[in-house]
Write a protein that holds these residues in place. Structure first.
Motif, mmCIF file in Angstrom:
data_model
loop_
_atom_site.group_PDB
_atom_site.id
_atom_site.type_symbol
_atom_site.label_atom_id
_atom_site.label_comp_id
_atom_site.label_asym_id
_atom_site.label_seq_id
_atom_site.Cartn_x
_atom_site.Cartn_y
_atom_site.Cartn_z
ATOM 1 N N LEU A 134 0.851 -1.185 0.000
ATOM 2 C CA LEU A 134 0.000 0.000 0.000
ATOM 3 C C LEU A 134 0.888 1.236 0.000
ATOM 4 O O LEU A 134 1.740 1.395 0.875
ATOM 5 N N ALA A 135 0.684 2.114 -0.995
ATOM 6 C CA ALA A 135 1.589 3.247 -1.185
ATOM 7 C C ALA A 135 0.815 4.544 -1.362
ATOM 8 O O ALA A 135 -0.372 4.538 -1.702
ATOM 9 N N GLN A 136 1.496 5.625 -1.118
ATOM 10 C CA GLN A 136 1.030 6.965 -1.468
ATOM 11 C C GLN A 136 2.091 7.540 -2.407
ATOM 12 O O GLN A 136 2.915 8.358 -2.008
ATOM 13 N N PRO A 137 2.082 7.105 -3.676
ATOM 14 C CA PRO A 137 3.244 7.284 -4.558
ATOM 15 C C PRO A 137 3.492 8.729 -4.953
ATOM 16 O O PRO A 137 2.585 9.554 -5.035
ATOM 17 N N VAL A 138 4.765 8.989 -5.239
ATOM 18 C CA VAL A 138 5.219 10.330 -5.587
ATOM 19 C C VAL A 138 6.047 10.241 -6.867
ATOM 20 O O VAL A 138 6.708 9.230 -7.124
ATOM 21 N N ALA A 139 6.007 11.279 -7.687
ATOM 22 C CA ALA A 139 6.790 11.316 -8.916
ATOM 23 C C ALA A 139 8.266 11.485 -8.585
ATOM 24 O O ALA A 139 8.640 12.328 -7.757
ATOM 25 N N GLY A 164 3.309 11.405 -2.009
ATOM 26 C CA GLY A 164 2.531 11.853 -3.156
ATOM 27 C C GLY A 164 1.283 12.607 -2.751
ATOM 28 O O GLY A 164 0.925 12.680 -1.574
ATOM 29 N N PRO A 165 0.565 13.154 -3.737
ATOM 30 C CA PRO A 165 -0.534 14.064 -3.449
ATOM 31 C C PRO A 165 -1.900 13.417 -3.304
ATOM 32 O O PRO A 165 -2.862 14.087 -2.942
ATOM 33 N N GLU A 166 -2.021 12.132 -3.639
ATOM 34 C CA GLU A 166 -3.359 11.577 -3.820
ATOM 35 C C GLU A 166 -3.679 10.455 -2.857
ATOM 36 O O GLU A 166 -2.970 10.203 -1.898
ATOM 37 N N GLU A 167 -4.775 9.764 -3.191
ATOM 38 C CA GLU A 167 -5.217 8.660 -2.359
ATOM 39 C C GLU A 167 -4.191 7.544 -2.353
ATOM 40 O O GLU A 167 -3.318 7.475 -3.210
ATOM 41 N N ARG A 168 -4.335 6.667 -1.412
ATOM 42 C CA ARG A 168 -3.403 5.557 -1.283
ATOM 43 C C ARG A 168 -3.757 4.464 -2.294
ATOM 44 O O ARG A 168 -4.929 4.159 -2.504
ATOM 45 N N LEU A 169 -2.740 3.885 -2.895
ATOM 46 C CA LEU A 169 -2.926 2.925 -3.976
ATOM 47 C C LEU A 169 -2.164 1.639 -3.675
ATOM 48 O O LEU A 169 -1.059 1.675 -3.139
ATOM 49 N N MET A 170 -2.740 0.504 -4.060
ATOM 50 C CA MET A 170 -2.026 -0.758 -3.980
ATOM 51 C C MET A 170 -1.121 -0.895 -5.201
ATOM 52 O O MET A 170 -1.534 -0.581 -6.328
ATOM 53 N N MET A 171 0.082 -1.364 -4.995
ATOM 54 C CA MET A 171 1.045 -1.458 -6.091
ATOM 55 C C MET A 171 0.550 -2.339 -7.246
ATOM 56 O O MET A 171 0.740 -1.974 -8.418
ATOM 57 N N PRO A 172 -0.089 -3.499 -7.009
ATOM 58 C CA PRO A 172 -0.588 -4.269 -8.153
ATOM 59 C C PRO A 172 -1.582 -3.482 -9.005
ATOM 60 O O PRO A 172 -1.578 -3.615 -10.239
ATOM 61 N N GLY A 195 2.289 0.066 6.391
ATOM 62 C CA GLY A 195 3.504 0.362 7.125
ATOM 63 C C GLY A 195 4.456 1.294 6.403
ATOM 64 O O GLY A 195 5.371 1.843 7.035
ATOM 65 N N LEU A 196 4.255 1.496 5.097
ATOM 66 C CA LEU A 196 5.123 2.390 4.326
ATOM 67 C C LEU A 196 4.433 3.710 3.978
ATOM 68 O O LEU A 196 4.902 4.443 3.109
ATOM 69 N N LEU A 197 3.351 4.008 4.678
ATOM 70 C CA LEU A 197 2.645 5.272 4.457
ATOM 71 C C LEU A 197 3.165 6.337 5.421
ATOM 72 O O LEU A 197 3.616 6.019 6.527
ATOM 73 N N PRO A 198 3.076 7.602 5.034
ATOM 74 C CA PRO A 198 3.541 8.672 5.935
ATOM 75 C C PRO A 198 2.661 8.766 7.174
ATOM 76 O O PRO A 198 1.442 8.576 7.106
ATOM 77 N N THR A 199 3.282 9.054 8.295
ATOM 78 C CA THR A 199 2.543 9.198 9.551
ATOM 79 C C THR A 199 2.692 10.596 10.134
ATOM 80 O O THR A 199 2.094 10.892 11.161
ATOM 81 N N ARG A 200 3.504 11.431 9.492
ATOM 82 C CA ARG A 200 3.742 12.779 10.003
ATOM 83 C C ARG A 200 3.473 13.799 8.905
ATOM 84 O O ARG A 200 3.532 13.480 7.715
ATOM 85 N N PRO A 201 3.196 15.034 9.286
ATOM 86 C CA PRO A 201 3.053 16.084 8.271
ATOM 87 C C PRO A 201 4.355 16.269 7.505
ATOM 88 O O PRO A 201 5.435 16.038 8.036
ATOM 89 N N GLY A 202 4.225 16.698 6.280
ATOM 90 C CA GLY A 202 5.410 16.944 5.474
ATOM 91 C C GLY A 202 5.016 17.390 4.081
ATOM 92 O O GLY A 202 3.830 17.485 3.756
#
Length: 250
Positions: free
Chosen positions: A153-158, A183-191, A224-231
Motif C-alpha cells: 500500500l503506497a502513497q506514490p510520488v513522482a 505523493g498528493p493523492e489517495e493511497r494505492l495498492m502497487m498491483p 507500514g510504508l505510508l507517511p505518519t507525520r506532516p510533510g
C-alpha cells in the motif's frame, strides 16, 4: 554551487543532476563511470574537491539483509570520511518512508545508512520518501509470462519531484531527519498501479499480487510504508504521470 551526486548515473541520480543544472549548479557525478568506487572509497577525494554538498542516491538492487547492510555501510562510511577530509558542509541522503517500521532485508541497510548520516562527522539531512510512480515501470520491466507485483500500500510520488526536493534540501541548512515526502493523492495498492500502467503501454501479461511472508509482508500491505507525520506532498498524481507514458511499439 558545486554539488556531488552519489549514484548520479542511475534513474534517480540522472534526475537530480538535471535539477541541479536547471538551477545553475555544477553537478559532480560520483559513479564508477567517473572513476569513483563508493564501496572502497577509490577516487572520492579527488572528485569532492571544491564540493559544497553531496546528495546520495546510490543504491543496490537486493531484497536481502547482508548485501544491503554491506553496501550502505561501506558506501556511506567512505562518503562521509572523504567529505570530512575535503570540507563538504552538507550530506543529503534519500531514504524510505516507513523504513524504521518494516523489518525487510533491504530496509535494514537503509536504516544503517540513516544512522551513519545522522550520527556522522558531516552535518546531514535524511529525506524519507514514499514509493515512486516509476516503481510500477520497474515492476513491469521484469521478464516472464506473469508480472509479479508486491502487495504494498503506497502513497506514490513522482521521482522528478523527489529529485527537486533533494536539490532544495542540499541548498538549505542540515535538518537531520527531514519531514517525510509523499505523493498528493489517495493511497494505492502497487498491483493496481502496475495494472493501470500495463493498460497504457499495451502489456498483456496478467499481474499477480505477491505478498511477502511474515510481519514485513503484513506491514507493507497494511500501510507500514505510508507517511505518519506532516510533510511536503507532491503535486503530480499517478493518473497525470500515466498520461506521460507511451504505448510499447511492440
Amino acid at each position: 554551487m558545486r554539488i556531488a551526486v552519489a549514484g548520479g548515473t542511475g534513474l534517480t541520480g540522472r534526475l537530480v543532476v538535471d535539477a541541479l543544472r536547471a538551477d545553475g549548479d555544477e553537478p559532480v557525478v560520483l559513479a564508477r563511470s567517473a572513476g569513483v568506487d563508493l564501496t572502497t572509497g577509490a577516487g572520492l577525494e579527488a572528485r569532492l574537491e571544491g564540493v559544497g554538498a553531496v546528495i546520495d542516491v546510490s543504491n543496490i538492487v537486493t531484497t536481502r539483509t547482508k548485501p544491503s547492510l554491506s553496501f550502505f555501510q561501506a558506501a556511506t562510511s567512505h562518503l562521509l570520511a572523504a567529505e570530512e577530509r575535503t570540507g563538504v558542509a552538507h550530506h543529503v541522503a534519500l531514504s524510505i518512508v516507513g523504513v524504521d517500521r518494516v523489518d525487510f532485508g533491504y530496509y535494514l541497510g537503509k536504516r544503517r545508512q540513516e544512522e551513519l548520516v545522522l550520527g556522522g562527522p558531516v552535518p546531514g539531512t535524511v529525506l524519507r520518501a514514499t514509493q515512486f510512480h516509476e516503481f510500477a515501470v520497474q515492476t513491469l520491466a521484469r521478464t516472464g509470462p506473469l508480472v509479479l507485483a508486491p502487495s504494498l500500500l503506497a502513497q506514490p510520488v513522482a521521482l522528478s519531484e523527489v529529485a527537486r526536493h533533494l536539490v532544495d534540501l542540499a541548498h538549505g541548512r542540515p535538518l537531520g531527519l527531514a519531514p517525510e515526502l509523499a505523493g498528493p493523492e489517495e493511497r494505492l495498492m502497487m498491483p493496481d498501479m502496475v495494472r493501470r500502467l500495463k493498460r497504457v503501454v499495451g502489456d498483456r501479461r496478467p499481474v499477480v499480487p505477491v505478498r511477502l511472508p511474515g510481519a514485513a509482508g503484513r506491514a507493507m500491505a497494511g500501510g507500514g510504508l505510508l507517511p505518519t507525520r506532516p510533510g511536503p506532498r507532491g503535486t503530480v498524481t499517478f493518473e497525470q504521470w500515466l498520461a506521460t507514458r507511451r504505448p510499447d511499439p511492440r
